[in-house]
Write a protein that holds these residues in place. Structure first.
Motif, mmCIF file in Angstrom:
data_model
loop_
_atom_site.group_PDB
_atom_site.id
_atom_site.type_symbol
_atom_site.label_atom_id
_atom_site.label_comp_id
_atom_site.label_asym_id
_atom_site.label_seq_id
_atom_site.Cartn_x
_atom_site.Cartn_y
_atom_site.Cartn_z
ATOM 1 N N ALA A 239 -9.976 5.778 8.985
ATOM 2 C CA ALA A 239 -9.883 5.599 10.435
ATOM 3 C C ALA A 239 -10.071 4.154 10.879
ATOM 4 C CB ALA A 239 -10.907 6.497 11.128
ATOM 5 N N GLY A 240 -10.615 3.306 10.009
ATOM 6 C CA GLY A 240 -10.837 1.910 10.378
ATOM 7 C C GLY A 240 -9.783 0.956 9.865
ATOM 8 N N THR A 241 -8.772 1.469 9.174
ATOM 9 C CA THR A 241 -7.778 0.597 8.532
ATOM 10 C C THR A 241 -7.088 -0.338 9.518
ATOM 11 O OG1 THR A 241 -7.338 2.055 6.642
ATOM 12 C CG2 THR A 241 -5.553 0.600 7.344
ATOM 13 N N ILE A 242 -6.538 0.202 10.606
ATOM 14 C CA ILE A 242 -5.778 -0.626 11.547
ATOM 15 C C ILE A 242 -6.670 -1.662 12.205
ATOM 16 C CG2 ILE A 242 -4.267 -0.623 13.556
ATOM 17 C CD1 ILE A 242 -3.117 0.698 11.000
ATOM 18 N N ASN A 243 -7.893 -1.284 12.537
ATOM 19 C CA ASN A 243 -8.822 -2.245 13.157
ATOM 20 C C ASN A 243 -9.166 -3.391 12.211
ATOM 21 O OD1 ASN A 243 -8.947 -0.884 15.577
ATOM 22 N ND2 ASN A 243 -10.748 0.322 15.008
ATOM 23 N N ARG A 244 -9.195 -3.115 10.904
ATOM 24 C CA ARG A 244 -9.513 -4.179 9.947
ATOM 25 C C ARG A 244 -8.383 -5.204 9.835
ATOM 26 N NH1 ARG A 244 -11.802 0.253 7.142
ATOM 27 N NH2 ARG A 244 -10.025 0.459 5.699
ATOM 28 N N MET A 245 -7.203 -4.849 10.328
ATOM 29 C CA MET A 245 -6.076 -5.792 10.299
ATOM 30 C C MET A 245 -6.036 -6.695 11.528
ATOM 31 S SD MET A 245 -2.898 -3.533 8.863
ATOM 32 C CE MET A 245 -3.125 -2.342 7.560
ATOM 33 N N SER B 179 4.318 -3.121 3.351
ATOM 34 C CA SER B 179 3.073 -2.360 3.282
ATOM 35 C C SER B 179 2.067 -2.972 2.317
ATOM 36 C CB SER B 179 3.361 -0.908 2.880
ATOM 37 O OG SER B 179 4.117 -0.860 1.677
ATOM 38 N N TYR B 180 2.536 -3.643 1.279
ATOM 39 C CA TYR B 180 1.623 -4.242 0.301
ATOM 40 C C TYR B 180 0.720 -5.272 0.969
ATOM 41 C CZ TYR B 180 -0.021 -6.894 -3.771
ATOM 42 O OH TYR B 180 -0.812 -7.538 -4.696
ATOM 43 N N HIS B 181 1.324 -6.197 1.717
ATOM 44 C CA HIS B 181 0.516 -7.244 2.353
ATOM 45 C C HIS B 181 -0.321 -6.690 3.498
ATOM 46 C CE1 HIS B 181 3.579 -9.907 0.323
ATOM 47 N NE2 HIS B 181 2.439 -10.408 -0.079
ATOM 48 N N ALA B 182 0.180 -5.673 4.179
ATOM 49 C CA ALA B 182 -0.606 -5.044 5.246
ATOM 50 C C ALA B 182 -1.886 -4.429 4.682
ATOM 51 C CB ALA B 182 0.227 -3.978 5.949
#
Length: 449
Positions: A392-398, A413-416
């Motif tokens: 659930a925190g993946t997008i916020n970490r970006m 997707s690799y670099h994301a």
């Protein structure tokens, strides 16, 4: 104290690893071969055993798991019976084995080393005699690793034909149909070459549904397709005019009956040719289900044949997850696809993981969750990652590092996932039974063991 998110990620990884372990090629072969005094006994899928007083055994292993499978077989074959032993694998999985000729070759693009290896195997099979056994160990990647075009067609010409089929969206079955009719080993060719010796194949399947004629293009089993089918496919896909003249000539001569067809069911060469399925995606999914249950999760199979466009599958999975009542483990096995529209780096599992994280945020998936999508061979696309493990925190970490939606649109997707710390990095596993997916979801306040 470990956070709930960390617990879910750890457990998702453990469930995935159980699936990979169930496809361990060394243990799979060990389980199906054993010595009975001076005899070799082979366990069949129906529970029976095949054995005979073979005078010699010729060991041929091919695929990403070839080295591990060959080592296990060598340890179980009475030493005085083992006449020859060869293992052909991709360069990354090639290891030195005492008493076994190991050849590294190109994958997924066939190369000259693979052609040399195919010729060696053709020679070994041809040397086998009645009363001897050719033991064939098959795993994912074998088809590309053993390119052996028929006389009159070069490796480059066969490759150009395959490329034409790939570019027009032909299915793997359609591609295999054409390749079998251009090959000396595929489509039952290896069994034909070994006849009248006995043949048995231990097969680690990377094909959903475990169609034995599709795995490695079926070198030891009958082929139900024809030259006419191959010609029809090339013409229907509108690539007939794009393939080399040598391929035209061979296929047309085959249609006319001037070139022998691939061996069919009922041919005498299969009278003493048998197979055992020793590992598959379905077996790995079953192992994941048990591990999730052992961890205390109510468990459900989401799909045993997951397919389709990776990002669309991810969106549907999120929608389905919103409708369930947690806690729950939703598990799947399969092989999705990616339509390249950008110039980024990634693979189908990384793309699915990134898309899932974005869709979860956009669709409002609540609770605590972790989602993993990974290739059982440890390599997803042209990258060093097996896939992705998001939460659930993946997008916020970006945030502040990159825009997830833009990176997904560029197939990057690799670099994301590297920015968010969510790449699944296992290293080469030495096996390959397609892909596995894990979704763990629990209520906000619940902790797991």
């Amino acid at each position: 104290m470990e956070s709930l998110t960390s617990q879910l990620r750890r457990q998702a990884l453990a469930i995935f690893q159980a699936g990979v372990a169930a496809a361990d090629p060394y243990q799979a072969v060990k389980h199906h071969l054993h010595s009975e005094g001076v005899l070799l006994a082979i366990r069949l899928n129906d529970g029976n055993t095949r054995t005979r007083r073979w005078t010699k055994i010729h060991l041929i292993a091919c695929g990403k798991a070839a080295c591990a499978m060959a080592k296990a077989a060598q340890e179980n074959i009475p030493p005085h019976l083992l006449a020859t032993a060869i293992a052909v694998t991709n360069y990354e999985n090639a290891t030195t084995l005492d008493g076994i000729e190991v050849i590294g070759a190109g994958h997924p693009l066939p190369d000259a080393a693979g052609l040399h290896a195919a010729r060696r195997i053709f020679e070994i099979a041809g040397d086998a005699r009645q009363g001897e056994l050719v033991l064939v160990l098959v795993s994912g990647g074998c088809s590309a690793l053993l390119p052996y075009p028929v006389d009159g067609i070069t490796l480059a010409e066969k490759g150009a034909t395959t490329d034409a089929l790939l570019s027009c969206g032909a299915t793997i079955n359609e591609i295999n149909c054409v390749r079998k009719h251009l090959s000396q080993l595929k489509g039952g060719g290896l069994a034909k070459r070994a006849y009248p010796a006995d043949v048995h194949a231990l097969i680690l399947s990377d094909v959903l549904g475990d169609d034995l004629s599709a795995i490695a293009s079926g070198p030891t089993v009958p082929d139900h397709t024809t030259y006419a089918d191959a010609v029809t496919i090339l013409k229907t896909k509108r690539v007939w005019d794009k393939i080399p003249a040598s391929v035209h000539k061979h296929l047309q001569q085959g249609e006319l009956g001037n070139v022998p067809e691939t061996p069919k069911a009922g041919d005498k060469i299969f009278d003493n040719a048998t197979q055992t399925l020793v590992g598959s995606n379905a077996i790995s999914v079953k192992a994941m289900l048990k591990t999730a249950q052992d961890l205390g999760y109510p468990t459900r199979l989401y799909s045993g044949h997951l397919g389709g466009e990776a990002r669309l599958v991810a969106g549907q999975w999120v929608a389905d997850a919103i409708a369930i009542r947690p806690p729950l483990a939703l598990l799947a096995g399969g092989e999705t696809t990616v339509t390249l529209q950008g110039k980024g780096l990634g693979g189908r599992n990384q793309e699915m993981a990134l898309a899932f994280a974005l869709e979860a945020q956009q669709q409002g998936l609540t609770g605590n969750w972790a989602f993993l999508s990974g290739g059982t061979d440890g390599r997803d696309g042209p990258t060093d990652a097996a896939g992705g493990l998001v939460d659930a925190g993946t997008i916020n970490r970006m945030i502040g590092k990159g825009d997830a939606a833009s990176l997904l649109a560029n197939n990057d997707s690799y670099h994301a996932l590297k920015l968010s710390g969510d790449l699944l990095e296992t290293g080469a596993t030495g096996t390959n039974v397609a892909d596995l997916q894990v979704l763990l979801i629990v209520p906000e306040a619940e902790n797991r063991p």
